[in-house]
Design a protein around this motif. Sequence first.
Motif, PDB file in Angstrom:
ATOM      1  N   PRO A 276      53.970  27.700  34.636  1.00  8.62           N
ATOM      2  CA  PRO A 276      53.223  28.573  35.831  1.00  8.62           C
ATOM      3  C   PRO A 276      52.041  29.401  35.658  1.00  8.62           C
ATOM      4  O   PRO A 276      51.955  29.588  34.333  1.00  8.62           O
ATOM      5  CB  PRO A 276      54.515  29.540  36.107  1.00  8.62           C
ATOM      6  N   PRO A 277      51.139  29.415  36.344  1.00  6.88           N
ATOM      7  CA  PRO A 277      49.725  30.236  36.273  1.00  6.88           C
ATOM      8  C   PRO A 277      50.101  31.438  35.990  1.00  6.88           C
ATOM      9  O   PRO A 277      51.304  32.302  36.446  1.00  6.88           O
ATOM     10  CB  PRO A 277      49.208  30.135  37.540  1.00  6.88           C
ATOM     11  N   VAL A 278      49.175  32.404  35.240  1.00  8.10           N
ATOM     12  CA  VAL A 278      49.501  33.648  34.937  1.00  8.10           C
ATOM     13  C   VAL A 278      48.147  34.533  35.258  1.00  8.10           C
ATOM     14  O   VAL A 278      47.155  34.037  35.558  1.00  8.10           O
ATOM     15  CB  VAL A 278      49.852  33.746  33.383  1.00  8.10           C
ATOM     16  N   THR A 279      48.334  35.855  35.195  1.00 10.05           N
ATOM     17  CA  THR A 279      47.280  36.600  35.292  1.00 10.05           C
ATOM     18  C   THR A 279      47.413  37.482  33.894  1.00 10.05           C
ATOM     19  O   THR A 279      48.367  37.947  33.244  1.00 10.05           O
ATOM     20  CB  THR A 279      47.578  37.665  36.392  1.00 10.05           C
ATOM     21  N   LEU A 280      46.105  37.879  33.347  1.00  6.80           N
ATOM     22  CA  LEU A 280      45.894  38.539  32.032  1.00  6.80           C
ATOM     23  C   LEU A 280      45.229  39.625  32.237  1.00  6.80           C
ATOM     24  O   LEU A 280      44.210  39.886  33.282  1.00  6.80           O
ATOM     25  CB  LEU A 280      45.233  37.759  30.915  1.00  6.80           C
ATOM     26  N   LEU A 281      45.553  40.860  31.606  1.00  6.99           N
ATOM     27  CA  LEU A 281      44.683  42.046  31.534  1.00  6.99           C
ATOM     28  C   LEU A 281      43.906  42.027  30.131  1.00  6.99           C
ATOM     29  O   LEU A 281      44.787  42.166  29.126  1.00  6.99           O
ATOM     30  CB  LEU A 281      45.486  43.249  31.567  1.00  6.99           C
ATOM     31  N   TRP A 282      42.598  42.381  30.292  1.00 10.22           N
ATOM     32  CA  TRP A 282      41.930  42.638  29.170  1.00 10.22           C
ATOM     33  C   TRP A 282      41.188  43.813  29.037  1.00 10.22           C
ATOM     34  O   TRP A 282      40.614  44.213  29.952  1.00 10.22           O
ATOM     35  CB  TRP A 282      40.934  41.201  29.233  1.00 10.22           C
ATOM     36  N   HIS A 283      41.140  44.268  27.627  1.00 10.35           N
ATOM     37  CA  HIS A 283      40.366  45.657  27.435  1.00 10.35           C
ATOM     38  C   HIS A 283      38.994  45.362  26.953  1.00 10.35           C
ATOM     39  O   HIS A 283      38.820  44.911  25.738  1.00 10.35           O
ATOM     40  CB  HIS A 283      41.180  46.599  26.742  1.00 10.35           C
ATOM     41  N   LYS A 284      38.005  45.319  27.851  1.00  9.95           N
ATOM     42  CA  LYS A 284      36.651  44.933  27.414  1.00  9.95           C
ATOM     43  C   LYS A 284      36.144  45.940  26.663  1.00  9.95           C
ATOM     44  O   LYS A 284      35.850  47.032  27.096  1.00  9.95           O
ATOM     45  CB  LYS A 284      35.830  44.457  28.625  1.00  9.95           C
ATOM     46  N   PRO A 285      35.377  45.511  25.441  1.00 14.19           N
ATOM     47  CA  PRO A 285      34.934  46.728  24.608  1.00 14.19           C
ATOM     48  C   PRO A 285      33.464  46.843  25.174  1.00 14.19           C
ATOM     49  O   PRO A 285      32.906  45.954  26.080  1.00 14.19           O
ATOM     50  CB  PRO A 285      34.901  46.139  23.267  1.00 14.19           C
ATOM     51  N   ALA A 286      32.977  48.108  25.079  1.00 12.12           N
ATOM     52  CA  ALA A 286      31.700  48.463  25.451  1.00 12.12           C
ATOM     53  C   ALA A 286      30.560  47.374  24.634  1.00 12.12           C
ATOM     54  O   ALA A 286      30.823  47.183  23.342  1.00 12.12           O
ATOM     55  CB  ALA A 286      31.348  49.901  25.156  1.00 12.12           C
ATOM     56  N   GLY A 287      29.608  47.216  25.211  1.00  6.06           N
ATOM     57  CA  GLY A 287      28.808  46.106  24.720  1.00  6.06           C
ATOM     58  C   GLY A 287      28.749  44.846  24.645  1.00  6.06           C
ATOM     59  O   GLY A 287      28.224  44.009  23.906  1.00  6.06           O
ATOM     60  N   VAL A 288      29.770  44.316  25.056  1.00  6.98           N
ATOM     61  CA  VAL A 288      30.269  43.046  25.400  1.00  6.98           C
ATOM     62  C   VAL A 288      30.028  42.470  26.734  1.00  6.98           C
ATOM     63  O   VAL A 288      30.683  43.251  27.569  1.00  6.98           O
ATOM     64  CB  VAL A 288      31.958  42.682  24.929  1.00  6.98           C
ATOM     65  N   ASP A 289      29.409  41.496  26.865  1.00 10.49           N
ATOM     66  CA  ASP A 289      29.490  40.877  28.321  1.00 10.49           C
ATOM     67  C   ASP A 289      30.706  40.307  28.733  1.00 10.49           C
ATOM     68  O   ASP A 289      31.181  39.473  27.686  1.00 10.49           O
ATOM     69  CB  ASP A 289      28.286  39.785  28.440  1.00 10.49           C
ATOM     70  N   GLY A 290      31.180  40.665  30.214  1.00  5.59           N
ATOM     71  CA  GLY A 290      32.295  40.188  30.317  1.00  5.59           C
ATOM     72  C   GLY A 290      32.366  38.601  30.212  1.00  5.59           C
ATOM     73  O   GLY A 290      33.645  38.067  30.042  1.00  5.59           O
TER      74      GLY A 290
ATOM     75  N   ARG B 296      47.638  26.717  27.519  1.00  3.36           N
ATOM     76  CA  ARG B 296      47.337  26.567  28.818  1.00  3.36           C
ATOM     77  C   ARG B 296      46.902  27.867  29.688  1.00  3.36           C
ATOM     78  O   ARG B 296      46.514  28.001  30.557  1.00  3.36           O
ATOM     79  CB  ARG B 296      48.449  25.687  29.560  1.00  3.36           C
ATOM     80  N   HIS B 297      47.741  28.875  29.200  1.00  8.41           N
ATOM     81  CA  HIS B 297      47.576  30.126  29.736  1.00  8.41           C
ATOM     82  C   HIS B 297      46.272  30.836  29.691  1.00  8.41           C
ATOM     83  O   HIS B 297      46.084  31.947  30.140  1.00  8.41           O
ATOM     84  CB  HIS B 297      48.731  31.208  29.056  1.00  8.41           C
ATOM     85  N   LEU B 298      45.537  30.298  28.622  1.00 11.97           N
ATOM     86  CA  LEU B 298      44.099  30.758  28.324  1.00 11.97           C
ATOM     87  C   LEU B 298      42.972  30.093  28.889  1.00 11.97           C
ATOM     88  O   LEU B 298      41.858  30.313  28.599  1.00 11.97           O
ATOM     89  CB  LEU B 298      44.109  30.837  26.749  1.00 11.97           C
ATOM     90  N   LEU B 299      43.296  29.018  29.703  1.00 11.13           N
ATOM     91  CA  LEU B 299      42.190  28.262  30.220  1.00 11.13           C
ATOM     92  C   LEU B 299      41.957  28.467  31.838  1.00 11.13           C
ATOM     93  O   LEU B 299      43.061  28.895  32.345  1.00 11.13           O
ATOM     94  CB  LEU B 299      42.668  26.733  29.847  1.00 11.13           C
ATOM     95  N   ARG B 300      40.660  28.120  32.084  1.00 12.58           N
ATOM     96  CA  ARG B 300      40.766  28.033  33.571  1.00 12.58           C
ATOM     97  C   ARG B 300      40.952  29.282  34.534  1.00 12.58           C
ATOM     98  O   ARG B 300      41.951  29.307  35.421  1.00 12.58           O
ATOM     99  CB  ARG B 300      41.170  26.801  34.502  1.00 12.58           C
TER     100      ARG B 300
ATOM    101  N   GLN C  79      46.105  32.672  39.198  1.00 14.87           N
ATOM    102  CA  GLN C  79      47.073  32.601  40.227  1.00 14.87           C
ATOM    103  C   GLN C  79      46.250  32.789  41.473  1.00 14.87           C
ATOM    104  O   GLN C  79      45.731  33.814  41.879  1.00 14.87           O
ATOM    105  CB  GLN C  79      48.231  33.869  40.097  1.00 14.87           C
ATOM    106  N   ARG C  80      46.360  31.661  42.455  1.00 14.58           N
ATOM    107  CA  ARG C  80      45.756  31.863  43.814  1.00 14.58           C
ATOM    108  C   ARG C  80      45.884  32.670  44.365  1.00 14.58           C
ATOM    109  O   ARG C  80      44.795  33.426  45.053  1.00 14.58           O
ATOM    110  CB  ARG C  80      45.768  30.301  44.380  1.00 14.58           C
ATOM    111  N   GLY C  81      47.172  33.134  44.737  1.00  9.22           N
ATOM    112  CA  GLY C  81      47.343  34.443  45.254  1.00  9.22           C
ATOM    113  C   GLY C  81      46.850  35.583  45.073  1.00  9.22           C
ATOM    114  O   GLY C  81      46.366  36.318  45.758  1.00  9.22           O
TER     115      GLY C  81
END
Length: 235
Positions: free
Chosen positions: A63-77, A100-104, A124-126
């Motif tokens: 199944p497709p997933v949604t991930l939450l990332w803590h972007k550090p300062a000074g890093v381009d998303g 597969r969870h880490l792609l596309r 996740q398309r929705g």
Amino acid sequence: MTEPVRLSKCVAEQLRCSRREAELYIEGGWIRVDGQVIEAPFYKVQEGVTIELLPGATATEVPPVTLLWHKPAGVDGAEAILSADLRWNIDPSRLATLQRHLLRHTQLFSLAPEASGLVVFSQQRGTIRTLTENGHKLEQEYVVEVAGEADAHALERLARGYTHRGVSLPKAKASWQNETHLRIALKGPKQDDLRQLCEAVGLRLLGSKRIRIGRVSMAKLPAGQWRYLADNERF
């Protein structure tokens, strides 16, 4: 010496299943080759390798997933690294980390390079459609570091809406976290809104960190790491 062949072909022959079922077993992390889990159906194997099907295996779509990332300062998303070793080690989700969870992924709620905080990646398309079409309705909360002094009624003015240098700024709920940090919550901020809100009340923005999007909080997620969006979390 025989040529190496695709792992999916070997699995299909050994398990006497279809090539598609073999691919699903592999993508689901259920196949071990010489003791190592391999998740790529196109992986080439030599004759004589040991191929194992792990207990509990099912030939189902990942199944497709949604991930939450803590972007550090000074890093381009755009430079986000979503690798298995950067998953938060106390992620409450019980999902096994699959390649597969880490792609596309589609990146949502991107931040300026100098900012830090919560960014969303989704397959996740929705979720992608909802956050793209209605993201401006979600309240975002930031902790901002500032310098300078603001008068006693400055934060009240921000809550009523403010025009700064001819630009109408969004209404913002703001409160002091300590002497140098404000918590600011507002809907659909543009990239420069936080700086202009601070300038409007005589403060200089030194840094910002997004800690919440809608009802989803970054909480204690460390900088540079990610976790899965839990089943019971809703933006």
